[in-house]
Design a protein around this motif. Structure first.
Motif, mmCIF file in Angstrom:
data_model
loop_
_atom_site.group_PDB
_atom_site.id
_atom_site.type_symbol
_atom_site.label_atom_id
_atom_site.label_comp_id
_atom_site.label_asym_id
_atom_site.label_seq_id
_atom_site.Cartn_x
_atom_site.Cartn_y
_atom_site.Cartn_z
ATOM 1 N N ILE A 4 0.671 -1.247 0.032
ATOM 2 C CA ILE A 4 -0.340 -0.376 0.146
ATOM 3 C C ILE A 4 1.037 0.917 0.159
ATOM 4 N N GLY A 5 1.820 1.052 0.695
ATOM 5 C CA GLY A 5 2.912 2.502 0.988
ATOM 6 C C GLY A 5 3.394 2.717 2.030
ATOM 7 N N PRO A 6 4.407 3.768 2.305
ATOM 8 C CA PRO A 6 5.199 3.183 3.529
ATOM 9 C C PRO A 6 4.325 3.973 4.747
ATOM 10 N N LEU A 7 4.213 3.307 5.874
ATOM 11 C CA LEU A 7 3.741 3.982 6.956
ATOM 12 C C LEU A 7 4.429 5.059 7.313
ATOM 13 N N THR A 8 3.271 5.407 8.210
ATOM 14 C CA THR A 8 4.374 6.767 8.476
ATOM 15 C C THR A 8 3.229 6.856 9.760
ATOM 16 N N GLN A 9 4.066 7.880 10.962
ATOM 17 C CA GLN A 9 3.263 7.924 11.559
ATOM 18 C C GLN A 9 2.477 9.577 12.472
ATOM 19 N N ASP A 10 1.130 9.492 12.651
ATOM 20 C CA ASP A 10 0.540 10.115 12.136
ATOM 21 C C ASP A 10 0.340 11.571 14.036
ATOM 22 N N TRP A 11 1.642 11.963 14.391
ATOM 23 C CA TRP A 11 1.735 13.153 15.329
ATOM 24 C C TRP A 11 0.463 14.073 16.065
ATOM 25 N N GLU A 12 -0.414 14.175 15.388
ATOM 26 C CA GLU A 12 -0.725 14.996 15.055
ATOM 27 C C GLU A 12 -1.807 14.825 16.119
ATOM 28 N N PRO A 13 -2.424 15.424 17.481
ATOM 29 C CA PRO A 13 -3.470 15.803 18.545
ATOM 30 C C PRO A 13 -4.213 14.891 17.867
ATOM 31 N N VAL A 14 -4.960 14.047 18.633
ATOM 32 C CA VAL A 14 -7.117 14.160 17.920
ATOM 33 C C VAL A 14 -8.170 14.248 19.563
ATOM 34 N N VAL A 15 -8.249 15.157 19.417
ATOM 35 C CA VAL A 15 -9.213 16.167 20.459
ATOM 36 C C VAL A 15 -10.975 14.742 19.942
ATOM 37 N N ILE A 16 -11.193 14.079 20.947
ATOM 38 C CA ILE A 16 -12.127 12.912 20.979
ATOM 39 C C ILE A 16 -13.310 14.207 20.904
ATOM 40 N N ARG A 17 -12.991 14.527 22.300
ATOM 41 C CA ARG A 17 -14.612 15.527 22.745
ATOM 42 C C ARG A 17 -14.586 16.895 23.339
ATOM 43 N N LYS A 18 -14.909 17.935 22.231
ATOM 44 C CA LYS A 18 -14.238 19.105 22.770
ATOM 45 C C LYS A 18 -15.669 20.219 22.769
ATOM 46 N N LYS A 19 -15.943 20.786 24.034
ATOM 47 C CA LYS A 19 -17.107 21.519 23.881
ATOM 48 C C LYS A 19 -16.721 23.412 23.350
ATOM 49 N N PRO A 20 -17.476 24.031 22.640
ATOM 50 C CA PRO A 20 -17.111 25.937 22.493
ATOM 51 C C PRO A 20 -16.816 25.890 24.117
ATOM 52 N N LEU A 21 -15.988 27.314 23.855
ATOM 53 C CA LEU A 21 -15.936 28.081 24.961
ATOM 54 C C LEU A 21 -16.835 28.773 25.429
ATOM 55 N N ASN A 22 -17.260 28.793 26.369
ATOM 56 C CA ASN A 22 -18.737 29.145 26.640
ATOM 57 C C ASN A 22 -17.779 31.066 27.278
ATOM 58 N N SER A 23 -18.295 31.842 27.693
ATOM 59 C CA SER A 23 -18.208 33.540 27.815
ATOM 60 C C SER A 23 -16.854 33.388 29.345
ATOM 61 N N ALA A 24 -17.018 32.753 29.920
ATOM 62 C CA ALA A 24 -16.644 32.442 30.812
ATOM 63 C C ALA A 24 -15.260 32.211 31.261
ATOM 64 N N ALA A 25 -15.078 31.018 29.906
ATOM 65 C CA ALA A 25 -14.376 30.053 29.756
ATOM 66 C C ALA A 25 -13.285 31.362 28.702
ATOM 67 N N LYS A 26 -13.476 31.797 28.395
ATOM 68 C CA LYS A 26 -12.568 32.664 27.212
ATOM 69 C C LYS A 26 -11.769 33.468 28.323
ATOM 70 N N LYS A 27 -12.695 33.725 29.054
ATOM 71 C CA LYS A 27 -12.002 34.755 29.893
ATOM 72 C C LYS A 27 -10.978 34.537 30.890
ATOM 73 N N ASP A 28 -10.989 33.008 31.684
ATOM 74 C CA ASP A 28 -10.316 32.437 31.987
ATOM 75 C C ASP A 28 -8.953 32.965 31.518
ATOM 76 N N GLU A 29 -7.942 33.467 33.030
ATOM 77 C CA GLU A 29 -7.103 33.668 33.115
ATOM 78 C C GLU A 29 -6.294 32.210 31.740
ATOM 79 N N LYS A 30 -6.438 31.285 32.618
ATOM 80 C CA LYS A 30 -5.401 30.162 31.950
ATOM 81 C C LYS A 30 -5.735 30.174 30.416
ATOM 82 N N ALA A 31 -7.435 30.439 29.834
ATOM 83 C CA ALA A 31 -7.276 29.938 28.430
ATOM 84 C C ALA A 31 -6.898 31.495 27.313
ATOM 85 N N VAL A 32 -6.590 32.712 28.340
ATOM 86 C CA VAL A 32 -6.121 33.888 27.548
ATOM 87 C C VAL A 32 -4.711 32.922 27.185
ATOM 88 N N ASN A 33 -4.079 32.731 28.814
ATOM 89 C CA ASN A 33 -2.423 32.217 28.075
ATOM 90 C C ASN A 33 -1.847 31.715 27.267
#
Length: 142
Positions: A4-33
């Motif tokens: 089939i071809g050469p096998l390569t390793q995919d090192w990109e992160p896979v996010v299984i479940r991620k909720k959209p950020l709400n307004s409070a989370a967007k203002k959180d210091e960790k999220a800003v950093n």
């Protein structure tokens, strides 16, 4: 799988479940950093009067001015002296204490004290209960 071809390793992160950020989370210091580290665009806005109490103390609003100009003294209606004397007299005629009368009408003893001292705000339901318990007419003599 062979050929089939050469096998390569995919090192990109896979996010299984991620909720959209709400307004409070967007203002959180960790999220800003985290957004700064990733190079995302960050908007900072200085709110006027932020962290101060200027709105409450310095500027006089229209409503505040109206309240200051108001000269009428407002007070709640109190129990008339005829009613409080009639309640006391009827209770004494039945040989009841204030506590016993309050139990008869299912109210706190403080209610009877307030009515007899004239400090209570008249409540027609309580006056009706008192009329039934004491067997006298307390209203309608005006």
């Amino acid at each position: 799988m062979a050929g089939i071809g050469p096998l390569t390793q995919d090192w990109e992160p896979v996010v299984i479940r991620k909720k959209p950020l709400n307004s409070a989370a967007k203002k959180d210091e960790k999220a800003v950093n985290a957004a700064r580290r990733s190079g995302a665009e960050i908007e900072t806005v200085k709110k006027s009067n932020a962290g101060t109490n200027k709105a409450a103390s310095s500027s006089t609003s229209l409503n505040t001015r109206k309240l200051d100009d108001e000269t009428e003294n407002l007070a709640h209606e109190r129990v008339p002296s005829e009613l409080k004397k009639a309640i006391m007299q009827a209770r004494m005629d039945k040989k009841l204490t204030q506590a016993q009368l309050s139990q008869l009408i299912n109210e706190k003893p403080q209610i009877i004290q307030e009515y007899e001292s004239g400090k209570a705000i008249p409540n027609q339901q309580i006056i009706t209960k008192l009329e039934r318990a004491l067997g006298v007419k307390l209203r309608g003599k005006k």
